[in-house]
Write a protein that holds these residues in place. Structure first.
Motif, PDB file in Angstrom:
ATOM      1  N   VAL A  66     -27.267  -3.966 -21.304  1.00 47.41           N
ATOM      2  CA  VAL A  66     -29.181  -5.588 -21.125  1.00 47.41           C
ATOM      3  C   VAL A  66     -29.174  -6.173 -21.623  1.00 47.41           C
ATOM      4  O   VAL A  66     -29.191  -7.933 -21.279  1.00 47.41           O
ATOM      5  CB  VAL A  66     -29.501  -4.597 -21.575  1.00 47.41           C
ATOM      6  N   PHE A  67     -27.786  -6.009 -23.046  1.00 46.72           N
ATOM      7  CA  PHE A  67     -27.775  -7.729 -23.854  1.00 46.72           C
ATOM      8  C   PHE A  67     -26.376  -8.396 -22.779  1.00 46.72           C
ATOM      9  O   PHE A  67     -26.798  -9.630 -23.711  1.00 46.72           O
ATOM     10  CB  PHE A  67     -26.909  -6.794 -25.060  1.00 46.72           C
ATOM     11  N   ARG A  68     -25.832  -7.409 -22.255  1.00 48.52           N
ATOM     12  CA  ARG A  68     -24.967  -8.474 -21.274  1.00 48.52           C
ATOM     13  C   ARG A  68     -25.992  -9.752 -20.706  1.00 48.52           C
ATOM     14  O   ARG A  68     -25.708 -10.988 -20.308  1.00 48.52           O
ATOM     15  CB  ARG A  68     -23.615  -8.066 -20.748  1.00 48.52           C
ATOM     16  N   ASP A  69     -26.822  -8.483 -20.072  1.00 54.87           N
ATOM     17  CA  ASP A  69     -27.884  -9.484 -19.045  1.00 54.87           C
ATOM     18  C   ASP A  69     -28.793 -10.565 -19.643  1.00 54.87           C
ATOM     19  O   ASP A  69     -28.827 -11.803 -19.179  1.00 54.87           O
ATOM     20  CB  ASP A  69     -27.865  -8.431 -18.401  1.00 54.87           C
ATOM     21  N   ILE A  70     -28.953 -10.374 -20.432  1.00 53.89           N
ATOM     22  CA  ILE A  70     -29.043 -11.117 -21.445  1.00 53.89           C
ATOM     23  C   ILE A  70     -29.278 -12.225 -21.869  1.00 53.89           C
ATOM     24  O   ILE A  70     -29.932 -13.745 -21.511  1.00 53.89           O
ATOM     25  CB  ILE A  70     -30.463 -10.506 -22.697  1.00 53.89           C
ATOM     26  N   VAL A  71     -27.602 -12.423 -21.904  1.00 51.13           N
ATOM     27  CA  VAL A  71     -27.038 -13.791 -22.440  1.00 51.13           C
ATOM     28  C   VAL A  71     -26.710 -14.519 -21.455  1.00 51.13           C
ATOM     29  O   VAL A  71     -26.782 -15.530 -20.980  1.00 51.13           O
ATOM     30  CB  VAL A  71     -25.547 -13.666 -23.187  1.00 51.13           C
ATOM     31  N   LEU A  72     -26.463 -13.140 -20.300  1.00 47.89           N
ATOM     32  CA  LEU A  72     -26.688 -14.444 -18.738  1.00 47.89           C
ATOM     33  C   LEU A  72     -27.493 -15.089 -18.487  1.00 47.89           C
ATOM     34  O   LEU A  72     -27.544 -16.566 -17.932  1.00 47.89           O
ATOM     35  CB  LEU A  72     -25.724 -13.676 -17.745  1.00 47.89           C
ATOM     36  N   THR A  73     -28.780 -14.649 -18.421  1.00 54.98           N
ATOM     37  CA  THR A  73     -29.949 -15.726 -18.420  1.00 54.98           C
ATOM     38  C   THR A  73     -30.406 -15.997 -18.485  1.00 54.98           C
ATOM     39  O   THR A  73     -30.646 -17.629 -18.403  1.00 54.98           O
ATOM     40  CB  THR A  73     -31.616 -14.103 -18.656  1.00 54.98           C
ATOM     41  N   LYS A  74     -29.779 -16.852 -20.291  1.00 49.00           N
ATOM     42  CA  LYS A  74     -30.020 -17.576 -21.134  1.00 49.00           C
ATOM     43  C   LYS A  74     -29.102 -18.985 -21.240  1.00 49.00           C
ATOM     44  O   LYS A  74     -29.209 -19.458 -21.009  1.00 49.00           O
ATOM     45  CB  LYS A  74     -29.184 -17.810 -22.723  1.00 49.00           C
ATOM     46  N   ARG A  75     -27.930 -18.252 -19.902  1.00 50.22           N
ATOM     47  CA  ARG A  75     -26.820 -19.202 -19.615  1.00 50.22           C
ATOM     48  C   ARG A  75     -27.653 -19.546 -18.069  1.00 50.22           C
ATOM     49  O   ARG A  75     -28.177 -21.227 -17.963  1.00 50.22           O
ATOM     50  CB  ARG A  75     -25.748 -19.106 -19.686  1.00 50.22           C
ATOM     51  N   ILE A  76     -28.361 -19.034 -17.724  1.00 51.61           N
ATOM     52  CA  ILE A  76     -29.046 -19.094 -16.290  1.00 51.61           C
ATOM     53  C   ILE A  76     -30.069 -20.205 -16.865  1.00 51.61           C
ATOM     54  O   ILE A  76     -30.360 -21.679 -16.457  1.00 51.61           O
ATOM     55  CB  ILE A  76     -29.726 -18.283 -15.666  1.00 51.61           C
ATOM     56  N   ILE A  77     -30.968 -20.111 -17.814  1.00 51.58           N
ATOM     57  CA  ILE A  77     -32.415 -20.802 -18.427  1.00 51.58           C
ATOM     58  C   ILE A  77     -32.031 -22.012 -18.951  1.00 51.58           C
ATOM     59  O   ILE A  77     -32.641 -23.211 -18.376  1.00 51.58           O
ATOM     60  CB  ILE A  77     -32.678 -20.124 -18.713  1.00 51.58           C
ATOM     61  N   GLU A  78     -30.976 -22.186 -19.610  1.00 53.36           N
ATOM     62  CA  GLU A  78     -30.709 -23.608 -20.845  1.00 53.36           C
ATOM     63  C   GLU A  78     -29.760 -23.598 -19.504  1.00 53.36           C
ATOM     64  O   GLU A  78     -29.559 -25.308 -19.376  1.00 53.36           O
ATOM     65  CB  GLU A  78     -30.110 -23.053 -22.012  1.00 53.36           C
ATOM     66  N   GLY A  79     -28.909 -23.313 -18.861  1.00 50.22           N
ATOM     67  CA  GLY A  79     -27.980 -24.350 -17.989  1.00 50.22           C
ATOM     68  C   GLY A  79     -28.513 -25.183 -16.432  1.00 50.22           C
ATOM     69  O   GLY A  79     -28.179 -26.550 -16.161  1.00 50.22           O
TER      70      GLY A  79
END
Length: 276
Positions: free
Chosen positions: A143-156
């Protein structure tokens, strides 16, 4: 339905406004592009257009199955939600178990979503992600890995939060912590699983308060023999009507030891023998 690039230097309109464009359409770099000549407000109900196009094509399952027919409303509801996400350019994150059944389930959804995205002009490289899980449940570390990935998606890429689809995991009490965490952070999660949820009351499981949609045969009084690869394959055929890879549910049924007639029917559909 489809997409076209349109560029204008200055505009009084804001993100989310519905407008009518007119101009000349040309092909450039393999994509359609409109040279805007005029732009004006539109009263068209764009949401209703999206909702209408999100409806999956009504077609039969790839095999005759009372089990699948009993689950049909779940298939159509989830397929429509996924199609709507794609039409609205909402990214999709697929999380699946790392065994054969889970991998096939993940590939079925990935391939169908990718094909649909490519057909309407959405770039899957920035809108579609898939990750396997070693644990037989949606572990909090994943779950935490997916949260980190989504943060990159949203910010990037400046996108909204992705729609998360959990396959061959997600139905059991062990999944509650991870799913509860995601809901608290504003994520929408769909679960497609075939494992015993253990707790079922009035067709609701322990995870249902934390997810938007749930496809699991146990909810309708069935068992785990209709595996995730079978469920995801049929779901993929509804997400994109041209998606077809009949060997997927056959291999999933064999490797997950599904001793039901559906397994034999999928093997027959694949035009392979069990040994092949």
């Amino acid at each position: 339905y489809g997409s076209v690039d349109a560029v204008i230097k200055e505009s009084d309109y804001q993100v989310g406004d519905i407008v009518k464009l007119s101009g000349q359409v040309n092909a450039r770099a393999g994509k359609l592009q409109i040279e805007i000549e005029s732009i004006s407000p539109s009263k068209v109900d764009f949401n209703s257009i999206i909702d209408q196009n999100a409806e999956p094509t009504k077609k039969p399952f790839s095999i005759k199955s009372e089990r699948l027919e009993k689950l049909k409303p779940y298939f159509y509801k989830i397929a429509k939600r996924i199609r709507k996400a794609i039409l609205e350019s909402q990214s999709i994150l697929i999380r699946h178990h790392a065994d054969s059944d889970g991998i096939i389930a993940g590939l079925a959804i990935e391939h169908s979503c990718r094909a649909f995205m490519e057909k309407i002009g959405v770039n899957p490289d920035y809108n579609l992600y898939r990750s396997p899980s070693k644990a037989p449940f949606y572990e909090i570390s994943d779950v935490f890995r997916d949260i980190v990935l989504t943060k990159r998606i949203i910010e990037g890429h400046g996108q909204q939060k992705p729609l998360i689809i959990v396959l061959d995991n997600g139905s059991t009490p062990e999944d509650v912590l991870g799913l509860k965490t995601l809901k608290s952070l504003g994520f929408e999660v769909i679960v497609v699983d075939h494992h015993n949820p253990v707790i079922i009351e009035n067709k609701k499981t322990a995870v249902d308060p934390y997810i938007s949609m749930h496809l699991n045969p146990y909810i309708e009084g069935l068992d785990s023999q209709t595996c995730a690869g079978m469920l995801a394959y049929e779901l993929g055929r509804l997400i994109f009507e041209e998606f077809d890879n009949p060997i997927m549910p056959a291999v999933a049924g064999i490797t997950d030891h599904c001793l039901i007639q559906e397994t034999e029917d999928y093997i027959k559909n694949s035009k392979k023998t069990r040994e092949e």
